[in-house]
Design an enzyme around this catalytic site. Structure first.
Site, mmCIF file in Angstrom:
data_model
loop_
_atom_site.group_PDB
_atom_site.id
_atom_site.type_symbol
_atom_site.label_atom_id
_atom_site.label_comp_id
_atom_site.label_asym_id
_atom_site.label_seq_id
_atom_site.Cartn_x
_atom_site.Cartn_y
_atom_site.Cartn_z
ATOM 1 C CB CYS A 26 6.814 -3.265 -2.780
ATOM 2 S SG CYS A 26 5.314 -3.308 -3.761
ATOM 3 C CB CYS A 29 4.136 -5.094 -1.237
ATOM 4 S SG CYS A 29 4.685 -5.486 -2.908
#
Length: 101
Positions: A26, A29
């Protein structure tokens, strides 16, 4: 970690807790990782941080109805007090920890 262990950790927590749901692949993230770690370090005596990888712990993510990542949950006294989904700027991360502290 399984859902039962997660719930026990939440229930047994004496300090406020920030839980980050993320994954290695991600991009948002990854962008939040350094600011989150830095802020958690500054608040290490006031607020705890728990990181959950949704790929490694899908049972927990499903039980918490995590539909998108990153998602940050905030707990105080064992109760969920907020949920934020999507990229959080360093300023927002500071605010999250300040509000819980």
């Amino acid at each position: 970690m399984n859902t039962q262990t997660y719930n026990q950790k939440i229930d047994g927590q004496t300090r406020p807790l920030v839980v980050e749901f993320s994954a290695a692949w991600c991009t948002p993230c990854k962008a939040m990782a350094a600011p989150l770690t830095t802020t958690a370090g500054r608040f290490q005596d006031k607020v705890d941080l728990l990181k959950i990888d949704v790929d490694k712990d899908p049972e927990i993510a499903a039980s918490m109805k995590i539909m998108a990542i990153p998602t940050i949950l905030g707990y105080s006294g064992g109760e969920l007090v907020f949920r934020k989904t999507g990229f959080q700027s360093p300023a927002n991360i500071d605010k999250i920890f300040n509000d819980l502290a």
